[in-house]
Design a protein around this motif. Structure first.
Motif, short mmCIF file in Angstrom:
data_model
loop_
_atom_site.label_atom_id
_atom_site.label_comp_id
_atom_site.label_asym_id
_atom_site.label_seq_id
_atom_site.Cartn_x
_atom_site.Cartn_y
_atom_site.Cartn_z
N VAL A 284 -9.99 2.08 -2.49
CA VAL A 284 -10.26 1.02 -1.52
C VAL A 284 -9.30 -0.16 -1.72
O VAL A 284 -8.67 -0.63 -0.77
N VAL A 285 -9.18 -0.62 -2.96
CA VAL A 285 -8.32 -1.78 -3.23
C VAL A 285 -6.86 -1.43 -2.93
O VAL A 285 -6.12 -2.23 -2.33
N SER A 286 -6.41 -0.26 -3.34
CA SER A 286 -5.02 0.14 -3.10
C SER A 286 -4.71 0.19 -1.61
O SER A 286 -3.66 -0.30 -1.16
N ALA A 287 -5.61 0.77 -0.83
CA ALA A 287 -5.39 0.88 0.61
C ALA A 287 -5.41 -0.49 1.27
O ALA A 287 -4.60 -0.78 2.16
N ILE B 25 -10.65 15.50 -3.37
CA ILE B 25 -10.88 15.24 -1.94
C ILE B 25 -12.08 14.33 -1.69
O ILE B 25 -12.00 13.38 -0.89
N LEU B 26 -13.19 14.59 -2.38
CA LEU B 26 -14.44 13.86 -2.08
C LEU B 26 -14.31 12.34 -2.19
O LEU B 26 -14.83 11.63 -1.31
N PRO B 27 -13.67 11.77 -3.23
CA PRO B 27 -13.61 10.31 -3.30
C PRO B 27 -12.94 9.66 -2.10
O PRO B 27 -13.29 8.54 -1.72
N TRP B 28 -12.01 10.34 -1.48
CA TRP B 28 -11.35 9.79 -0.29
C TRP B 28 -12.31 9.75 0.90
O TRP B 28 -12.28 8.82 1.70
N VAL B 29 -13.17 10.75 0.98
CA VAL B 29 -14.15 10.77 2.07
C VAL B 29 -15.17 9.66 1.88
O VAL B 29 -15.51 8.93 2.83
N ILE B 30 -15.66 9.49 0.65
CA ILE B 30 -16.69 8.48 0.38
C ILE B 30 -16.13 7.07 0.51
O ILE B 30 -16.86 6.14 0.86
N SER B 31 -14.84 6.89 0.26
CA SER B 31 -14.26 5.54 0.26
C SER B 31 -14.16 4.94 1.65
O SER B 31 -14.07 3.70 1.78
N VAL B 32 -14.21 5.74 2.70
CA VAL B 32 -14.05 5.22 4.07
C VAL B 32 -15.09 4.15 4.41
O VAL B 32 -14.74 3.09 4.92
N PRO B 33 -16.40 4.35 4.14
CA PRO B 33 -17.37 3.30 4.49
C PRO B 33 -17.19 2.01 3.70
O PRO B 33 -17.65 0.96 4.14
N GLU C 95 -2.19 -4.95 3.69
CA GLU C 95 -1.73 -6.34 3.67
C GLU C 95 -0.21 -6.39 3.49
O GLU C 95 0.48 -7.24 4.09
N THR C 96 0.33 -5.50 2.68
CA THR C 96 1.77 -5.45 2.48
C THR C 96 2.49 -5.10 3.78
O THR C 96 3.48 -5.75 4.15
N LEU C 97 1.99 -4.08 4.47
CA LEU C 97 2.59 -3.69 5.75
C LEU C 97 2.53 -4.83 6.75
O LEU C 97 3.51 -5.11 7.47
N TYR C 98 1.40 -5.52 6.79
CA TYR C 98 1.23 -6.61 7.75
C TYR C 98 2.15 -7.79 7.42
O TYR C 98 2.77 -8.38 8.31
N ASN C 99 2.24 -8.14 6.13
CA ASN C 99 3.08 -9.28 5.75
C ASN C 99 4.56 -9.02 5.95
O ASN C 99 5.33 -9.94 6.23
N ILE C 100 4.97 -7.75 5.84
CA ILE C 100 6.39 -7.41 6.02
C ILE C 100 6.73 -7.24 7.50
O ILE C 100 7.73 -7.77 7.98
N PHE C 101 5.88 -6.50 8.22
CA PHE C 101 6.20 -6.15 9.61
C PHE C 101 5.38 -6.93 10.65
O PHE C 101 5.62 -6.78 11.85
N HIS C 102 4.38 -7.73 10.17
CA HIS C 102 3.45 -8.42 11.07
C HIS C 102 2.79 -7.42 12.03
O HIS C 102 2.54 -7.73 13.20
N TRP C 103 2.50 -6.25 11.48
CA TRP C 103 1.90 -5.18 12.29
C TRP C 103 1.24 -4.16 11.37
O TRP C 103 1.72 -3.90 10.27
N ASP C 104 0.14 -3.62 11.83
CA ASP C 104 -0.52 -2.51 11.13
C ASP C 104 -1.41 -1.80 12.14
O ASP C 104 -1.71 -2.33 13.23
N GLY D 172 -2.29 2.10 5.78
CA GLY D 172 -2.20 1.91 4.34
C GLY D 172 -3.02 2.93 3.58
O GLY D 172 -2.60 3.42 2.53
N PHE D 173 -4.19 3.27 4.10
CA PHE D 173 -5.05 4.29 3.50
C PHE D 173 -4.31 5.63 3.43
O PHE D 173 -4.34 6.32 2.41
N LEU D 174 -3.63 5.99 4.52
CA LEU D 174 -2.93 7.27 4.58
C LEU D 174 -1.73 7.29 3.63
O LEU D 174 -1.43 8.33 3.02
N ILE D 175 -1.05 6.16 3.48
CA ILE D 175 0.10 6.10 2.56
C ILE D 175 -0.36 6.31 1.12
O ILE D 175 0.23 7.08 0.36
N ILE D 176 -1.44 5.62 0.73
CA ILE D 176 -1.96 5.78 -0.64
C ILE D 176 -2.45 7.20 -0.86
O ILE D 176 -2.25 7.79 -1.93
N LEU D 177 -3.08 7.77 0.16
CA LEU D 177 -3.56 9.16 0.06
C LEU D 177 -2.39 10.11 -0.20
O LEU D 177 -2.46 10.99 -1.06
N ALA D 178 -1.31 9.94 0.57
CA ALA D 178 -0.15 10.83 0.42
C ALA D 178 0.50 10.68 -0.95
O ALA D 178 1.05 11.65 -1.49
#
Length: 509
Positions: A159-162, A395-403, A167-176, A210-216
């Motif tokens: 959760v924290v990483s994503a 796999i499971l922790p990624w599913v649970i982290s969404v909420p 925030e990193t993507l938004y601060n660099i590109f002003h978009w997410d 950001g979630f997908l980048i950390i996942l990959a």
């Protein structure tokens, strides 16, 4: 019932000479009636099960232990110093350094008390020890607490990483961008977006970029073994040291205000202290997997104690200097404060680099390690085979982290899991395993020529047993006290600290 002897324990530890037929997938069962008896689990080859080799060096193990302690709760250390005052966090960090070090070393001594494993010749995970030494109900309780604890730590890191990656993507590109799972529509962020709790996105179920980048980045590493991940831990450990040094320099250069951190605030202000600090030191369950794959001749006691001391020094430095540096509200942490602090223009670039790299260094590096340890314990205890263990661990922790990605439930989860689960599984159960393992050691004493690992080398077993009992009582007291104080916080919220609510010269776009 038949007592555990050297040959039987060796079979359980190494699975030597047992079938690997695909048809024989029935999980093993150990029964108990006052003494340990064995019905060994089916064997698996190393390639099939996915266990690593004994090739982790001292520096690799040291790096692994430090990175396991400096996880997602580290970012909240300055906030709790400010909310509670400096005395309580400093005292608890010292206490937890001692408690966690003893919990880890006593757990390792329990491993060496298994006949045939005096020099860690076999492979004993936490689940293995619980199955050997505990009655069935206690074994399954240990399995449940172990699974919840490791998953909670993993979810917190995800959760924290994503969030920080977004925030990193938004601060660099002003978009997410993110996919709203309730409407299956994309949500875009543009210049002028505001924080919603700890997330840039509104409180709903989303999967962000950001979630997908950390996942990959992290999922592939979870399918490797622990020893394969050590090079990542070593690189991240060196990077973390650089980050912490840069932050302390940045805090000092920008000016410190010690008056923002009183000695003590009030009872309600202590609400998150115990839970947050326990969360940082809850790494004992990772110790057996490291010991199983470390090189021979490495000092386990030095590795555990010195990694604990260094991590505590980091907590002191980041906690005190961070609390003197800026003011923290309920919804922000050090990663949100530093990028917006423009008092010293010369520190802006290194500040941004360290803040945006911290999740990758300190959090993403730990996600695959916890996944691997979950897999090791599930497979070693015979609950499932490698394929399904990867599903539950990777796999499971990624599913649970969404909420938990949006809203304010994340910090609440950290505190309750720390108090109700992490405390017992990381500080009480290791001591119990050690105390019970002494009975097996008395029935099957090691050969005199063997140099058996000792948690407290100069003490006799009787004195060490009393120390373990004292540690159990201390850990139970801290957990109960934390539950009481954290409950009071809801009835009597802490007063906000008297300090600057936002950094001067804030030039956010």
């Amino acid at each position: 019932m038949e007592r555990l002897d050297v040959d039987e324990s060796s079979a359980l530890l190494t699975n030597k000479g047992l079938t690997t037929d695909e048809d024989d997938q029935t999980p093993p069962v150990l029964s108990y009636s006052g003494s340990v008896v064995v019905n060994a689990p089916p064997v698996h080859t190393n390639a099939e099960v996915g266990f690593g080799e004994k090739d982790i060096s001292f520096f690799g193990g040291f790096s692994l232990l430090v990175m396991n302690m400096t996880g997602p709760a580290m970012m909240n250390i300055p906030a709790i110093f400010q909310a509670a005052g400096w005395f309580t966090p400093v005292l608890l960090i010292v206490i937890m350094t001692v408690l966690s070090s003893f919990a880890c070393t006593f757990l390792v001594e329990a491993m060496s008390n298994v006949p045939g494993n005096e020099r860690f010749e076999g492979r004993a995970e936490v689940a293995t020890l619980a199955k050997l030494f505990f009655p069935p109900w206690a074994y399954w309780l240990t399995q449940a607490l172990l699974f919840i604890s490791l998953q909670a730590n993993n979810i917190a890191a995800i959760v924290v990483s994503a969030q920080v990656m977004d925030e990193t993507l938004y601060n660099i590109f002003h978009w997410d961008i993110a996919l709203d799972l309730t409407t299956f529509k994309f949500v875009e962020l543009h210049r002028g977006a505001v924080m919603h709790g700890n997330s840039l996105f509104p409180e709903t179920y989303i999967i962000s970029l950001g979630f997908l980048i950390i996942l990959a980045l992290s999922i592939p590493l979870g399918y490797f073994n622990l020893d394969d991940n050590i090079i990542v831990q070593e690189i991240c450990f060196v990077s973390l040291c650089v980050i912490c040094i840069e932050w302390v320099i940045a805090f000092s250069v920008s000016g410190l205000t010690p008056s923002m951190t009183p000695v003590y605030t009030n009872v309600a202000g202590q609400g998150q202290v115990i839970g947050t600090i326990i969360f940082n030191y809850a790494f004992a369950m990772c110790i057996p997997s490291w010991v199983n794959e470390m090189k021979s001749g490495i000092s386990i006691n030095k590795s555990i104690w010195w990694s604990n001391v260094l991590s505590s020094v980091m907590f002191f430095a980041i906690g005190l200097f961070g609390a003197w540096f800026a003011c923290y509200s309920v919804t922000n942490d050090i990663l949100e404060i530093i990028p917006n602090w423009n008092k010293n223009a010369g520190m802006q670039l290194p500040n941004l680099i360290t803040v945006y790299s911290f999740p990758l260094v300190s959090l993403v590096s730990g996600i695959p390690v916890l996944s691997i340890i979950i897999r090791y314990n599930l497979v070693k205890s015979g609950i499932c085979r490698k394929k399904w263990a990867n599903v539950w661990g990777v796999i499971l922790p990624w599913v649970i982290s969404v909420p938990f990605y949006t809203g304010t439930s994340f910090s609440t989860m950290i505190n309750w899991v720390s108090l109700l689960v992490n405390g017992p599984i990381n500080f009480i159960i290791p001591m119990l395993l050690y105390i019970i393992s002494l009975k097996t050691k008395e029935r099957n004493p090691p050969a005199k020529e063997l140099e058996v690992f000792r948690a407290i080398p100069m003490w006799r077993d009787r004195r060490s047993r009393k120390t373990a009992i004292a540690m159990i009582a201390s850990s139970a007291f801290l957990s109960i006290l934390g539950i009481i104080v954290y409950s009071i916080q809801f009835a009597d919220p802490p007063n906000p600290p008297v300090c600057r609510l936002s950094p001067p010269n804030n030039n956010n776009n």
